[in-house]
Scaffold this active site. Structure first.
Site, PDB file in Angstrom:
ATOM      1  CG  HIS A 136     -95.849  13.367 -18.984  1.00 29.51           C
ATOM      2  ND1 HIS A 136     -95.084  14.557 -18.976  1.00 29.51           N
ATOM      3  CD2 HIS A 136     -96.705  13.489 -18.282  1.00 29.51           C
ATOM      4  CE1 HIS A 136     -95.770  15.329 -17.862  1.00 29.51           C
ATOM      5  NE2 HIS A 136     -96.518  14.696 -17.524  1.00 29.51           N
ATOM      6  CG  ASP A 165     -89.550  15.297 -22.164  1.00 28.40           C
ATOM      7  OD1 ASP A 165     -90.643  15.585 -23.169  1.00 28.40           O
ATOM      8  OD2 ASP A 165     -89.600  15.177 -21.205  1.00 28.40           O
TER       9      ASP A 165
END
Length: 387
Positions: A136, A165
Protein backbone atom coordinates in the site's frame (compact mmCIF):
# COMPACT_ATOMS: atom_id res chain seq x y z
CA UNK A 1 -16.62 1.97 -36.67
CA UNK A 2 -16.99 5.71 -36.16
CA UNK A 3 -16.95 6.67 -32.51
CA UNK A 4 -20.23 8.15 -31.25
CA UNK A 5 -20.02 11.53 -29.55
CA UNK A 6 -21.92 12.69 -26.49
CA UNK A 7 -23.13 16.26 -26.34
CA UNK A 8 -23.49 16.04 -22.54
CA UNK A 9 -19.71 15.89 -22.08
CA UNK A 10 -18.63 18.32 -24.82
CA UNK A 11 -16.99 20.66 -22.35
CA UNK A 12 -13.58 20.96 -20.78
CA UNK A 13 -10.16 20.59 -22.42
CA UNK A 14 -10.47 16.79 -22.75
CA UNK A 15 -13.86 16.80 -24.49
CA UNK A 16 -13.88 14.05 -27.10
CA UNK A 17 -11.38 11.81 -25.29
CA UNK A 18 -12.86 8.43 -24.36
CA UNK A 19 -11.35 6.42 -21.50
CA UNK A 20 -12.01 2.88 -20.27
CA UNK A 21 -11.35 2.50 -16.55
CA UNK A 22 -11.12 -1.09 -15.37
CA UNK A 23 -12.49 -0.81 -11.85
CA UNK A 24 -10.03 -0.54 -8.97
CA UNK A 25 -9.42 1.40 -5.78
CA UNK A 26 -7.37 4.43 -4.71
CA UNK A 27 -5.03 5.85 -7.33
CA UNK A 28 -6.87 4.41 -10.35
CA UNK A 29 -10.21 6.05 -9.54
CA UNK A 30 -8.36 9.28 -8.70
CA UNK A 31 -6.80 9.24 -12.18
CA UNK A 32 -10.25 8.61 -13.65
CA UNK A 33 -11.71 11.50 -11.66
CA UNK A 34 -9.01 13.88 -12.87
CA UNK A 35 -9.56 12.94 -16.52
CA UNK A 36 -13.35 13.07 -16.18
CA UNK A 37 -13.24 16.42 -14.37
CA UNK A 38 -11.41 17.86 -17.38
CA UNK A 39 -14.09 16.67 -19.78
CA UNK A 40 -13.00 13.17 -20.83
CA UNK A 41 -15.71 10.55 -21.19
CA UNK A 42 -14.63 7.96 -18.63
CA UNK A 43 -16.40 4.59 -18.68
CA UNK A 44 -15.82 2.65 -15.48
CA UNK A 45 -16.11 -1.14 -15.64
CA UNK A 46 -17.34 -2.95 -12.51
CA UNK A 47 -18.55 -6.47 -11.74
CA UNK A 48 -22.15 -7.51 -12.52
CA UNK A 49 -22.61 -8.56 -8.88
CA UNK A 50 -22.34 -4.89 -7.91
CA UNK A 51 -24.94 -3.63 -10.39
CA UNK A 52 -27.53 -1.28 -8.94
CA UNK A 53 -25.63 -0.54 -5.76
CA UNK A 54 -25.22 3.08 -4.69
CA UNK A 55 -21.73 4.29 -5.42
CA UNK A 56 -19.50 3.92 -2.36
CA UNK A 57 -17.02 6.57 -3.57
CA UNK A 58 -19.22 9.57 -4.44
CA UNK A 59 -16.30 11.96 -5.04
CA UNK A 60 -13.65 9.74 -6.65
CA UNK A 61 -16.27 8.21 -8.98
CA UNK A 62 -17.99 11.44 -10.05
CA UNK A 63 -18.40 12.29 -13.74
CA UNK A 64 -18.34 8.64 -14.80
CA UNK A 65 -20.37 6.43 -17.04
CA UNK A 66 -20.74 3.12 -15.19
CA UNK A 67 -21.19 -0.30 -16.77
CA UNK A 68 -20.88 -3.81 -15.39
CA UNK A 69 -19.16 -6.58 -17.32
CA UNK A 70 -17.98 -10.03 -16.23
CA UNK A 71 -14.24 -9.92 -16.95
CA UNK A 72 -13.84 -13.63 -16.26
CA UNK A 73 -15.99 -14.65 -19.21
CA UNK A 74 -15.04 -14.89 -22.86
CA UNK A 75 -18.07 -12.83 -23.85
CA UNK A 76 -17.25 -10.12 -21.30
CA UNK A 77 -13.67 -9.87 -22.53
CA UNK A 78 -14.95 -9.42 -26.07
CA UNK A 79 -17.19 -6.56 -24.87
CA UNK A 80 -14.18 -4.72 -23.43
CA UNK A 81 -12.16 -5.33 -26.59
CA UNK A 82 -15.03 -3.86 -28.61
CA UNK A 83 -15.05 -0.77 -26.39
CA UNK A 84 -11.29 -0.46 -26.80
CA UNK A 85 -11.79 -0.16 -30.53
CA UNK A 86 -13.67 3.13 -30.04
CA UNK A 87 -11.57 4.55 -27.19
CA UNK A 88 -8.46 6.66 -26.80
CA UNK A 89 -7.34 5.24 -23.46
CA UNK A 90 -7.73 2.16 -21.27
CA UNK A 91 -6.17 1.83 -17.85
CA UNK A 92 -6.03 -0.76 -15.08
CA UNK A 93 -4.58 -1.23 -11.62
CA UNK A 94 -4.08 -5.00 -11.47
CA UNK A 95 -0.91 -6.75 -10.36
CA UNK A 96 1.48 -7.31 -13.26
CA UNK A 97 0.30 -10.16 -15.49
CA UNK A 98 -3.33 -10.23 -14.35
CA UNK A 99 -4.66 -8.23 -17.32
CA UNK A 100 -2.76 -10.49 -19.71
CA UNK A 101 -4.25 -13.62 -18.10
CA UNK A 102 -7.71 -12.14 -18.50
CA UNK A 103 -7.07 -11.38 -22.16
CA UNK A 104 -7.15 -7.63 -21.55
CA UNK A 105 -3.44 -6.83 -21.65
CA UNK A 106 -1.90 -4.14 -23.85
CA UNK A 107 -1.33 -6.49 -26.79
CA UNK A 108 -4.95 -7.65 -26.67
CA UNK A 109 -6.47 -4.18 -26.69
CA UNK A 110 -3.97 -2.38 -28.91
CA UNK A 111 -4.55 -5.12 -31.51
CA UNK A 112 -8.10 -3.72 -31.78
CA UNK A 113 -6.95 -0.11 -31.81
CA UNK A 114 -3.32 0.73 -32.68
CA UNK A 115 -3.79 4.29 -31.37
CA UNK A 116 -4.90 3.13 -27.92
CA UNK A 117 -2.99 4.39 -24.87
CA UNK A 118 -2.82 1.67 -22.21
CA UNK A 119 -2.20 2.91 -18.67
CA UNK A 120 -0.98 0.67 -15.84
CA UNK A 121 -1.13 1.71 -12.18
CA UNK A 122 0.84 -0.34 -9.65
CA UNK A 123 2.80 0.23 -6.48
CA UNK A 124 6.10 -1.39 -7.44
CA UNK A 125 5.91 -1.20 -11.24
CA UNK A 126 5.59 -3.81 -13.95
CA UNK A 127 9.02 -5.33 -13.27
CA UNK A 128 11.64 -5.61 -10.54
CA UNK A 129 11.97 -8.07 -7.66
CA UNK A 130 8.96 -6.64 -5.77
CA UNK A 131 6.62 -6.40 -8.76
CA UNK A 132 4.37 -9.24 -7.57
CA UNK A 133 4.39 -8.32 -3.88
CA UNK A 134 1.30 -6.76 -2.26
CA UNK A 135 1.62 -3.33 -0.71
CA UNK A 136 0.00 0.00 0.00
CA UNK A 137 0.92 3.67 -0.18
CA UNK A 138 2.90 3.53 3.08
CA UNK A 139 5.10 0.73 1.73
CA UNK A 140 5.78 2.41 -1.59
CA UNK A 141 6.76 5.75 -0.06
CA UNK A 142 8.90 3.93 2.50
CA UNK A 143 10.97 2.43 -0.32
CA UNK A 144 11.36 5.75 -2.17
CA UNK A 145 12.68 7.68 0.83
CA UNK A 146 9.64 9.93 1.15
CA UNK A 147 8.34 8.43 4.39
CA UNK A 148 11.74 8.64 6.07
CA UNK A 149 11.88 12.35 5.31
CA UNK A 150 8.60 13.37 6.97
CA UNK A 151 8.02 13.50 10.70
CA UNK A 152 9.80 14.16 13.96
CA UNK A 153 13.44 13.38 14.75
CA UNK A 154 12.23 10.29 16.60
CA UNK A 155 9.84 8.77 14.04
CA UNK A 156 8.40 9.17 10.55
CA UNK A 157 4.81 10.42 10.36
CA UNK A 158 2.26 8.97 7.96
CA UNK A 159 1.29 11.76 5.47
CA UNK A 160 -2.14 10.22 4.75
CA UNK A 161 -1.93 8.39 1.41
CA UNK A 162 -1.34 11.57 -0.55
CA UNK A 163 2.20 10.93 -1.75
CA UNK A 164 2.01 7.39 -3.13
CA UNK A 165 -1.61 6.82 -4.08
CA UNK A 166 -2.48 10.26 -5.34
CA UNK A 167 0.45 12.60 -6.05
CA UNK A 168 2.93 9.92 -7.10
CA UNK A 169 0.27 7.52 -8.37
CA UNK A 170 -3.03 8.63 -9.88
CA UNK A 171 -1.85 12.10 -10.84
CA UNK A 172 1.33 10.72 -12.39
CA UNK A 173 -0.71 8.20 -14.38
CA UNK A 174 -3.00 10.97 -15.63
CA UNK A 175 0.03 12.97 -16.78
CA UNK A 176 1.50 9.92 -18.49
CA UNK A 177 -1.78 9.06 -20.20
CA UNK A 178 -2.25 12.57 -21.57
CA UNK A 179 1.36 12.69 -22.78
CA UNK A 180 0.82 9.41 -24.63
CA UNK A 181 -2.49 10.64 -26.10
CA UNK A 182 -0.67 13.64 -27.58
CA UNK A 183 1.97 11.30 -28.98
CA UNK A 184 -0.67 8.98 -30.45
CA UNK A 185 -2.39 11.86 -32.20
CA UNK A 186 0.94 12.85 -33.71
CA UNK A 187 2.29 9.41 -34.61
CA UNK A 188 -0.84 7.29 -34.93
CA UNK A 189 0.62 4.79 -32.46
CA UNK A 190 -0.51 4.06 -28.94
CA UNK A 191 1.76 2.80 -26.17
CA UNK A 192 1.87 1.48 -22.62
CA UNK A 193 2.21 3.89 -19.68
CA UNK A 194 3.80 2.15 -16.65
CA UNK A 195 3.07 4.32 -13.60
CA UNK A 196 4.50 2.98 -10.32
CA UNK A 197 3.96 4.68 -6.98
CA UNK A 198 7.56 4.02 -5.94
CA UNK A 199 8.73 5.84 -9.06
CA UNK A 200 6.20 8.64 -8.66
CA UNK A 201 6.98 9.31 -5.01
CA UNK A 202 10.69 9.36 -5.89
CA UNK A 203 9.93 11.94 -8.59
CA UNK A 204 8.22 14.12 -5.98
CA UNK A 205 11.53 14.17 -4.08
CA UNK A 206 13.43 15.73 -7.00
CA UNK A 207 14.08 19.01 -5.20
CA UNK A 208 15.32 17.27 -2.06
CA UNK A 209 17.78 15.14 -4.04
CA UNK A 210 18.93 18.33 -5.72
CA UNK A 211 19.52 19.88 -2.31
CA UNK A 212 21.51 16.81 -1.23
CA UNK A 213 23.69 17.10 -4.33
CA UNK A 214 24.33 20.77 -3.45
CA UNK A 215 25.12 20.04 0.22
CA UNK A 216 21.96 21.92 1.26
CA UNK A 217 20.15 18.95 2.84
CA UNK A 218 20.97 16.26 5.36
CA UNK A 219 19.44 12.79 5.46
CA UNK A 220 18.30 13.32 9.03
CA UNK A 221 14.59 13.94 9.49
CA UNK A 222 13.45 17.33 10.89
CA UNK A 223 16.90 18.88 10.55
CA UNK A 224 16.44 20.88 7.34
CA UNK A 225 14.78 24.13 6.39
CA UNK A 226 11.69 22.57 4.77
CA UNK A 227 11.10 19.53 6.99
CA UNK A 228 10.33 21.25 10.27
CA UNK A 229 13.92 21.58 11.38
CA UNK A 230 14.05 25.34 10.88
CA UNK A 231 12.17 27.46 13.45
CA UNK A 232 10.78 29.64 10.66
CA UNK A 233 9.23 26.72 8.76
CA UNK A 234 6.95 24.65 10.93
CA UNK A 235 3.72 24.26 12.86
CA UNK A 236 3.10 25.84 16.28
CA UNK A 237 0.45 25.01 18.85
CA UNK A 238 -1.69 27.91 20.07
CA UNK A 239 -3.44 28.45 23.40
CA UNK A 240 -6.67 26.81 22.19
CA UNK A 241 -4.91 23.63 21.09
CA UNK A 242 -5.18 24.49 17.40
CA UNK A 243 -2.19 25.24 15.22
CA UNK A 244 -0.57 27.87 13.02
CA UNK A 245 1.64 27.25 10.00
CA UNK A 246 4.72 29.47 9.81
CA UNK A 247 6.85 29.57 6.66
CA UNK A 248 8.71 32.84 5.95
CA UNK A 249 11.70 31.34 4.13
CA UNK A 250 12.72 34.58 2.38
CA UNK A 251 14.51 37.20 4.53
CA UNK A 252 11.95 39.96 3.93
CA UNK A 253 9.09 37.75 5.08
CA UNK A 254 11.13 36.52 8.04
CA UNK A 255 11.65 40.14 9.05
CA UNK A 256 7.89 40.69 8.88
CA UNK A 257 7.34 37.69 11.15
CA UNK A 258 9.68 39.09 13.78
CA UNK A 259 8.09 42.53 13.50
CA UNK A 260 4.55 41.29 14.05
CA UNK A 261 5.68 39.14 16.97
CA UNK A 262 7.55 42.07 18.51
CA UNK A 263 10.90 40.27 18.60
CA UNK A 264 12.71 42.06 15.78
CA UNK A 265 15.41 43.21 18.23
CA UNK A 266 15.92 39.84 19.91
CA UNK A 267 19.57 38.88 19.19
CA UNK A 268 18.67 35.17 19.15
CA UNK A 269 16.76 35.78 15.89
CA UNK A 270 19.41 37.89 14.17
CA UNK A 271 20.74 35.02 12.08
CA UNK A 272 17.83 33.35 10.33
CA UNK A 273 19.92 30.38 9.22
CA UNK A 274 22.23 30.15 12.22
CA UNK A 275 21.58 26.47 12.94
CA UNK A 276 23.25 26.70 16.34
CA UNK A 277 20.46 29.09 17.37
CA UNK A 278 17.60 27.09 15.89
CA UNK A 279 16.70 25.20 19.12
CA UNK A 280 16.55 28.45 21.12
CA UNK A 281 14.57 30.21 18.40
CA UNK A 282 12.12 27.35 18.12
CA UNK A 283 11.51 27.23 21.86
CA UNK A 284 10.91 30.97 22.04
CA UNK A 285 8.46 30.81 19.16
CA UNK A 286 6.73 27.82 20.76
CA UNK A 287 6.25 29.76 23.98
CA UNK A 288 5.11 32.90 22.17
CA UNK A 289 2.52 31.28 19.92
CA UNK A 290 1.10 29.44 22.93
CA UNK A 291 -0.03 32.74 24.43
CA UNK A 292 -2.93 33.35 22.02
CA UNK A 293 -5.52 31.36 20.09
CA UNK A 294 -5.02 30.28 16.51
CA UNK A 295 -7.60 32.65 15.14
CA UNK A 296 -6.25 35.57 17.17
CA UNK A 297 -2.82 34.99 15.63
CA UNK A 298 -4.32 34.53 12.16
CA UNK A 299 -6.07 37.90 12.50
CA UNK A 300 -2.84 39.52 13.67
CA UNK A 301 -0.96 38.27 10.61
CA UNK A 302 -3.59 39.19 8.00
CA UNK A 303 -2.00 41.36 5.31
CA UNK A 304 1.44 41.34 7.00
CA UNK A 305 3.25 39.27 4.31
CA UNK A 306 4.82 37.00 6.90
CA UNK A 307 3.78 33.65 5.33
CA UNK A 308 1.62 32.62 8.29
CA UNK A 309 -1.71 30.81 7.96
CA UNK A 310 -4.04 28.89 10.27
CA UNK A 311 -4.01 25.09 10.07
CA UNK A 312 -7.60 24.31 9.09
CA UNK A 313 -9.42 21.02 9.51
CA UNK A 314 -11.13 19.24 6.62
CA UNK A 315 -14.43 20.72 7.79
CA UNK A 316 -13.05 24.23 8.35
CA UNK A 317 -11.18 24.57 5.04
CA UNK A 318 -14.27 24.92 2.79
CA UNK A 319 -15.49 27.84 4.94
CA UNK A 320 -12.34 29.95 4.74
CA UNK A 321 -13.03 33.25 2.91
CA UNK A 322 -10.27 32.65 0.34
CA UNK A 323 -11.55 29.17 -0.52
CA UNK A 324 -15.10 30.49 -0.71
CA UNK A 325 -14.05 33.29 -3.05
CA UNK A 326 -12.13 30.90 -5.28
CA UNK A 327 -14.80 28.20 -5.24
CA UNK A 328 -12.14 25.69 -4.19
CA UNK A 329 -14.82 23.44 -2.72
CA UNK A 330 -18.36 22.72 -3.83
CA UNK A 331 -21.40 20.84 -2.59
CA UNK A 332 -21.67 17.55 -4.41
CA UNK A 333 -24.82 15.78 -5.48
CA UNK A 334 -24.27 13.43 -2.53
CA UNK A 335 -24.96 16.40 -0.24
CA UNK A 336 -21.45 16.66 1.14
CA UNK A 337 -18.53 18.95 0.42
CA UNK A 338 -16.00 17.96 -2.24
CA UNK A 339 -13.05 19.63 -3.98
CA UNK A 340 -14.02 21.42 -7.17
CA UNK A 341 -12.30 20.38 -10.42
CA UNK A 342 -8.88 21.92 -10.96
CA UNK A 343 -6.91 23.42 -12.59
CA UNK A 344 -9.00 26.12 -14.27
CA UNK A 345 -9.06 26.83 -18.00
CA UNK A 346 -9.85 30.15 -19.64
CA UNK A 347 -10.97 28.82 -23.01
CA UNK A 348 -12.36 25.38 -22.16
CA UNK A 349 -13.78 25.60 -18.65
CA UNK A 350 -14.46 22.30 -16.96
CA UNK A 351 -18.07 21.11 -16.84
CA UNK A 352 -20.14 21.00 -13.70
CA UNK A 353 -19.37 17.60 -12.11
CA UNK A 354 -22.08 15.00 -12.44
CA UNK A 355 -22.81 12.71 -9.48
CA UNK A 356 -21.28 9.28 -9.17
CA UNK A 357 -23.90 6.99 -10.74
CA UNK A 358 -25.25 3.75 -9.30
CA UNK A 359 -23.00 0.90 -10.39
CA UNK A 360 -23.88 -0.25 -13.90
CA UNK A 361 -26.31 2.60 -14.62
CA UNK A 362 -25.07 3.16 -18.17
CA UNK A 363 -24.49 -0.42 -19.30
CA UNK A 364 -27.15 -0.51 -22.04
CA UNK A 365 -26.43 3.03 -23.22
CA UNK A 366 -22.68 2.56 -23.58
CA UNK A 367 -22.82 -0.88 -25.17
CA UNK A 368 -25.54 0.16 -27.62
CA UNK A 369 -23.39 3.09 -28.73
CA UNK A 370 -20.45 0.68 -29.07
CA UNK A 371 -22.48 -1.25 -31.66
CA UNK A 372 -24.03 -4.11 -29.72
CA UNK A 373 -27.54 -5.00 -30.89
CA UNK A 374 -30.55 -5.32 -28.62
CA UNK A 375 -30.53 -9.10 -29.12
CA UNK A 376 -26.83 -9.29 -28.25
CA UNK A 377 -27.39 -7.25 -25.08
CA UNK A 378 -30.34 -9.42 -24.11
CA UNK A 379 -28.21 -12.55 -24.49
CA UNK A 380 -25.43 -11.04 -22.40
CA UNK A 381 -27.89 -10.11 -19.67
CA UNK A 382 -29.49 -13.54 -19.71
CA UNK A 383 -26.09 -15.15 -19.19
CA UNK A 384 -25.07 -12.72 -16.43
CA UNK A 385 -22.23 -11.23 -18.49
CA UNK A 386 -23.62 -7.71 -18.07
CA UNK A 387 -26.22 -6.39 -15.66
Amino acid sequence: MERPMRTAREAGPLAGVRVIELGGIGPGPFCGMLLADLGAEVIRIDRPAEAGRPNSMPVLHRNRLSITVDLKSREGIEVIRTLAGTSDVAFEGFRPGVAERLGLGPDDLIARNPRLVYGRMTGWGQDGPLAQDPGHDINYIALSGALHSIGTPETPVVPLNLIGDFGGGGMLLALGILSAVISARTTGRGQVVDAAMTDGSATLLAMMYGFIASDMWTDERASNFLDGGAPYYGVYRCSDGRHLSVGPVEPQFYANLLRVLGIADDPDFAGQNDRAKWPVMKQKLTDLFATRTRDEWAKEFEGQEACVAPVLSLLEAPQHPHNLARGTYRTGAHGGVEPAPSPRFSGTPTPEPSPAPPVGAHTDQVLTEAGLTADHLAALRANGIVK
